[in-house]
Design an enzyme around this catalytic site. Structure first.
Site: not given
Length: 518
Positions: A137, A172, A174, A261
């Site tokens: 990120h 992931d 995200h 995650d």
């Protein structure tokens, strides 16, 4: 699993000492727990293990701005009160706090990924692993989503010194927004992200229609998924899409971000994957036979993260690990089952990804790929100096398995089976990456919006529009900056208070057990 691969594993024993703060879901200690399982399963005897050189500011400048890196280097919990304006400028509060040792933490993560990429460049390994990396990120000018330095971008820049085309794959939960932004206008890097999208889920980017800009159009691929996706439905998308990408793009190296995650039961995740289904992605990419860099990423239930990455280390080696966990210093954390596999949830977690939705997604991705010509050529240019010299990557003679000894001038520090440092290695200087990539479009906070690249306007012709969270969007809907106060990730953190801790242990003296949910 078939086929022997030469694997290098990068680990700094200090990684487990860092602590984001009370109640924060990011626990760097998960990497130490995964490493403990790797050792006790005996995987260190099957691969070379290295303690990488920590990245310097000059290494980070290959992507991040000098003022941002300088701030990371100087800010501490002791002087944070004098930097309130800068904290907001660089998004370093709430989900990206200033904690003790922050600069060293960034150096470890980035250094491991750069060193792993250099190992692949030298042909010294087929697969390189850095579970402390994968912080996808982080942006050029700011922190975001628990990430401060984008080690992935730095590693890809290193790979581009020797490889014409690099494929980045992100599993992931995200969206890999920071990596996509960095390479949004180049065809030398293709990004492919499988992630949750919609319902205000962080970071709010990565719709299927976001495909890149300019020379990079259709080289950013997004597979937006809904809650509850299972192993079977995930693989039904992952394999055919990746197979087509490999056929069309023909990358010379692959970087796989293995954020865990996306596993069932994660504190911030909404998918229903087992660790077997997650590892199946690693196994499939490994089977492609392309130089492969495996990185960590998200993952906020640390007993699941550690088991997942230990299992995937075994996958990289072509090994099926025993289901019964070996005794480690964290053995009781894995009660009551003491098993390697993280199971999917059998009930109470419906799969909202209908066959029609998945079929439509696959068709859209395949349509995007039809716009891509034959693998792009790269104009001749003078290659940048290596971060690691070729002579420095020649294996030293005679070392046994698991002791990974390199030449005395090696930039890496060799680790023995138990992670002890050998004093046969010294540190080398770092070098800058050559500027051959097109400029990276970036929309800056408030005072920097006037610096907006003309390419953005040409692509969309629209002024930026503010959102309720204080975020703004680029012409294609791509997030232009990290949300601030009231952001989606902030709401996720607030929601943690309503989730009961299933089990907990104190990982850091002086902190409450509830601070370290397993």
């Amino acid at each position: 699993m078939s086929g022997k691969r030469k694997v290098s594993y990068f680990y700094d024993p200090d990684i487990g000492q860092f602590y984001y703060g009370q109640g924060h879901p990011m626990k760097p200690h998960r990497v130490a727990m995964a490493h403990s399982l790797v050792l006790q399963y005996g995987l260190h005897t099957q691969m070379e293990m290295f303690r990488p050189r920590r990245a310097e500011a000059e290494d980070m400048h290959q992507f991040h701005t000098e003022d941002y890196v300088s701030f990371l280097r100087t800010v501490t919990p002791d002087n944070v009160g004098a930097h309130q304006a800068a904290l907001r400028e660089y998004n370093m509060y709430e989900d990206c706090p200033v904690f003790s040792g922050l600069w060293e933490y960034c150096r470890i993560s980035a250094g491991g990924s750069i060193a792993a990429a250099a190992q692949l460049n030298a042909g010294a390994s087929d697969i390189a692993i850095n579970w402390a990396g994968g912080l996808h990120h982080a942006k050029k000018f700011e922190a975001s989503g628990f990430c401060y330095v984008n080690d992935i971008v730095l590693a890809i820049l290193e790979l581009l010194k020797y490889h014409s085309r690099v494929l980045y794959v992100d599993i992931d939960v995200h969206h890999g927004d920071g990596v996509e932004e960095a390479f949004l206008t180049t065809d030398r890097v293709m990004t492919l992200s499988f992630h949750k999208f919609g319902d205000g889920f962080f970071p709010g980017t990565g719709d299927v229609v976001n495909v890149g800009h300019g020379q990079g159009k259709y080289y950013a691929l997004n597979v937006p998924l809904r809650d509850g996706i299972t192993d079977e439905t995930y693989q039904a998308l992952f394999r055919p899409i990746l197979a087509k990408v490999m056929e069309v793009y023909r990358p010379e190296a692959v970087v796989l971000q293995c954020g865990s995650d996306s596993l069932a039961g994660d504190r911030l995740g909404v998918f229903n994957l087992s660790s077997a289904g997650h590892a199946a992605c690693v196994e499939y990419v490994r089977s492609l036979g392309v130089p492969l860099l495996l990185l960590g990423g998200g993952g906020y239930k640390i007993v699941n993260v550690s088991r997942c990455w230990a299992k995937e280390t075994g996958v990289a080696l072509g090994l099926d690990l025993p289901e019964a966990l070996p005794p480690t210093e964290y053995y009781e954390y894995y009660a009551p089952a003491y098993q390697l596999t993280v199971p999917a949830k059998s009930e109470g977690f419906p799969n909202k990804n209908t066959p029609e939705h998945l079929q439509a997604l696959q068709e859209q991705i395949m349509e995007h790929l039809r716009h891509i010509p034959a693998a792009p050529s790269v104009a001749f240019h003078e290659r940048a100096p290596d971060t690691l010299g070729m002579d420095d990557l020649q294996a030293g003679g005679g070392g046994g398995k698991g002791r990974g000894r390199l030449a005395a001038s090696m930039v890496l520090t060799s680790l023995g089976p138990l992670g002890h440092r050998h004093d046969t290695c010294r540190k080398l200087g770092s070098t800058r990456v050559y500027p051959t990539l097109p400029g990276h479009p970036r929309v800056f906070p408030e005072r920097r919006r006037r610096q907006l690249d003309d390419g953005w306007r040409a692509a969309g012709g629209a002024q930026l529009e503010g959102r309720g969270t204080g975020a703004c969007t680029a012409p294609d809907g791509h997030a232009a900056r990290s949300p601030r106060r009231g952001c989606r990730r902030g709401r996720e953190l607030m929601a943690l208070a309503s989730r009961p801790n299933e089990s907990s242990e104190t990982l850091h003296p002086g902190h409450r057990p509830s601070d370290c949910t397993l």
